[in-house]
Design a protein around this motif. Sequence first.
Motif, PDB file in Angstrom:
ATOM      1  N   THR A  32       5.322  25.094  -2.189  1.00 17.10           N
ATOM      2  CA  THR A  32       4.759  23.919  -2.100  1.00 17.10           C
ATOM      3  C   THR A  32       5.425  22.642  -1.859  1.00 17.10           C
ATOM      4  N   TYR A  33       5.169  21.398  -1.017  1.00 19.83           N
ATOM      5  CA  TYR A  33       5.838  20.276  -1.088  1.00 19.83           C
ATOM      6  C   TYR A  33       4.997  19.001  -1.316  1.00 19.83           C
ATOM      7  N   ARG A  34       5.406  18.167  -1.983  1.00 18.89           N
ATOM      8  CA  ARG A  34       4.730  17.043  -2.202  1.00 18.89           C
ATOM      9  C   ARG A  34       5.527  15.783  -1.673  1.00 18.89           C
ATOM     10  N   ILE A  35       4.711  15.156  -0.614  1.00 15.65           N
ATOM     11  CA  ILE A  35       5.193  14.053   0.340  1.00 15.65           C
ATOM     12  C   ILE A  35       4.277  12.777  -0.160  1.00 15.65           C
ATOM     13  N   THR A  36       5.503  11.791  -0.431  1.00 13.24           N
ATOM     14  CA  THR A  36       5.155  10.493  -0.520  1.00 13.24           C
ATOM     15  C   THR A  36       5.463   9.583   0.464  1.00 13.24           C
ATOM     16  N   ILE A  37       4.427   9.117   1.106  1.00 19.68           N
ATOM     17  CA  ILE A  37       4.665   8.047   2.211  1.00 19.68           C
ATOM     18  C   ILE A  37       4.591   6.703   1.614  1.00 19.68           C
ATOM     19  N   GLU A  38       5.561   5.836   1.829  1.00 21.34           N
ATOM     20  CA  GLU A  38       5.348   4.405   1.224  1.00 21.34           C
ATOM     21  C   GLU A  38       5.605   3.530   2.261  1.00 21.34           C
ATOM     22  N   ASN A  39       4.664   2.611   2.704  1.00 18.47           N
ATOM     23  CA  ASN A  39       4.654   1.423   3.784  1.00 18.47           C
ATOM     24  C   ASN A  39       5.332   0.342   3.011  1.00 18.47           C
ATOM     25  N   ASN A  40       6.606   0.497   3.530  1.00 21.68           N
ATOM     26  CA  ASN A  40       7.363  -0.977   2.962  1.00 21.68           C
ATOM     27  C   ASN A  40       7.576  -1.877   4.009  1.00 21.68           C
ATOM     28  N   GLN A  73      -6.022  11.510   8.660  1.00 18.62           N
ATOM     29  CA  GLN A  73      -4.926  10.300   9.425  1.00 18.62           C
ATOM     30  C   GLN A  73      -4.855   8.967   8.646  1.00 18.62           C
ATOM     31  N   PRO A  74      -4.169   8.839   7.423  1.00 15.48           N
ATOM     32  CA  PRO A  74      -4.417   7.819   6.626  1.00 15.48           C
ATOM     33  C   PRO A  74      -3.705   6.649   7.260  1.00 15.48           C
ATOM     34  N   VAL A  75      -4.427   5.488   6.971  1.00 15.03           N
ATOM     35  CA  VAL A  75      -4.006   3.884   7.309  1.00 15.03           C
ATOM     36  C   VAL A  75      -3.285   3.558   5.978  1.00 15.03           C
ATOM     37  N   LEU A  76      -2.094   3.088   6.239  1.00 18.24           N
ATOM     38  CA  LEU A  76      -1.336   2.315   4.986  1.00 18.24           C
ATOM     39  C   LEU A  76      -1.185   0.962   5.213  1.00 18.24           C
ATOM     40  N   GLU A  77      -1.833  -0.095   4.566  1.00 21.23           N
ATOM     41  CA  GLU A  77      -1.307  -1.295   4.478  1.00 21.23           C
ATOM     42  C   GLU A  77      -0.117  -1.695   3.995  1.00 21.23           C
ATOM     43  N   PRO A  78       0.705  -2.664   4.191  1.00 23.26           N
ATOM     44  CA  PRO A  78       1.817  -3.259   3.602  1.00 23.26           C
ATOM     45  C   PRO A  78       1.961  -2.720   1.976  1.00 23.26           C
ATOM     46  N   GLY A  79       2.823  -2.065   1.563  1.00 30.02           N
ATOM     47  CA  GLY A  79       2.911  -1.769  -0.029  1.00 30.02           C
ATOM     48  C   GLY A  79       1.973  -0.553  -0.402  1.00 30.02           C
ATOM     49  N   GLU A  80       1.273  -0.057   0.530  1.00 31.68           N
ATOM     50  CA  GLU A  80       0.358   0.916   0.006  1.00 31.68           C
ATOM     51  C   GLU A  80       1.141   2.420  -0.021  1.00 31.68           C
ATOM     52  N   ILE A  81       0.786   3.400  -0.645  1.00 35.15           N
ATOM     53  CA  ILE A  81       1.444   4.534  -0.777  1.00 35.15           C
ATOM     54  C   ILE A  81       0.113   5.788  -0.438  1.00 35.15           C
ATOM     55  N   HIS A  82       0.775   6.834   0.305  1.00 35.63           N
ATOM     56  CA  HIS A  82      -0.200   7.953   0.731  1.00 35.63           C
ATOM     57  C   HIS A  82       0.610   9.106   0.085  1.00 35.63           C
ATOM     58  N   GLN A  83       0.041   9.915  -0.817  1.00 38.53           N
ATOM     59  CA  GLN A  83       0.695  11.052  -1.045  1.00 38.53           C
ATOM     60  C   GLN A  83      -0.241  12.436  -1.046  1.00 38.53           C
ATOM     61  N   TYR A  84       0.411  13.509  -0.626  1.00 38.21           N
ATOM     62  CA  TYR A  84      -0.202  14.844  -0.477  1.00 38.21           C
ATOM     63  C   TYR A  84       0.661  16.023  -0.522  1.00 38.21           C
TER      64      TYR A  84
END
Length: 128
Positions: A32-40, A73-84
Amino acid sequence: MITGVTKGIKVSVETNYQPEHSQPAHEHFVFTYRITIENNSNNTVQLKARHWDILDAAHPSHEVDGEGVVGKQPVLEPGEIHQYVSGCNLRSGIGKMKGYYIMERIIDGRLFNVEIPEFLMVVPFKLN
């Protein structure tokens, strides 16, 4: 943890071998792999699609393309994080993945690629 940044979008990856779902005698190794996407960045973005290059050490490599990630299809505002969390099956127990996300900048619809840094998947007993 492996991390990369493209145009202000930070992508981090952590992997785990899943022995309870694997069958080494049948060349079936589950990771398994956990990915964290952070909108900086300063822009709201949406993850539209993904592309993976998957290399299994003793077998042909292959590519996987698709919409979004795990059905979203996540939407990320500035500063938001999506993890899956997702997974990959290997036949050799040693492999690696890399790829990219296709993101859309919401303000103008501009598409751009965000690199997913290359990460390894190795069954612990093969490290000896």
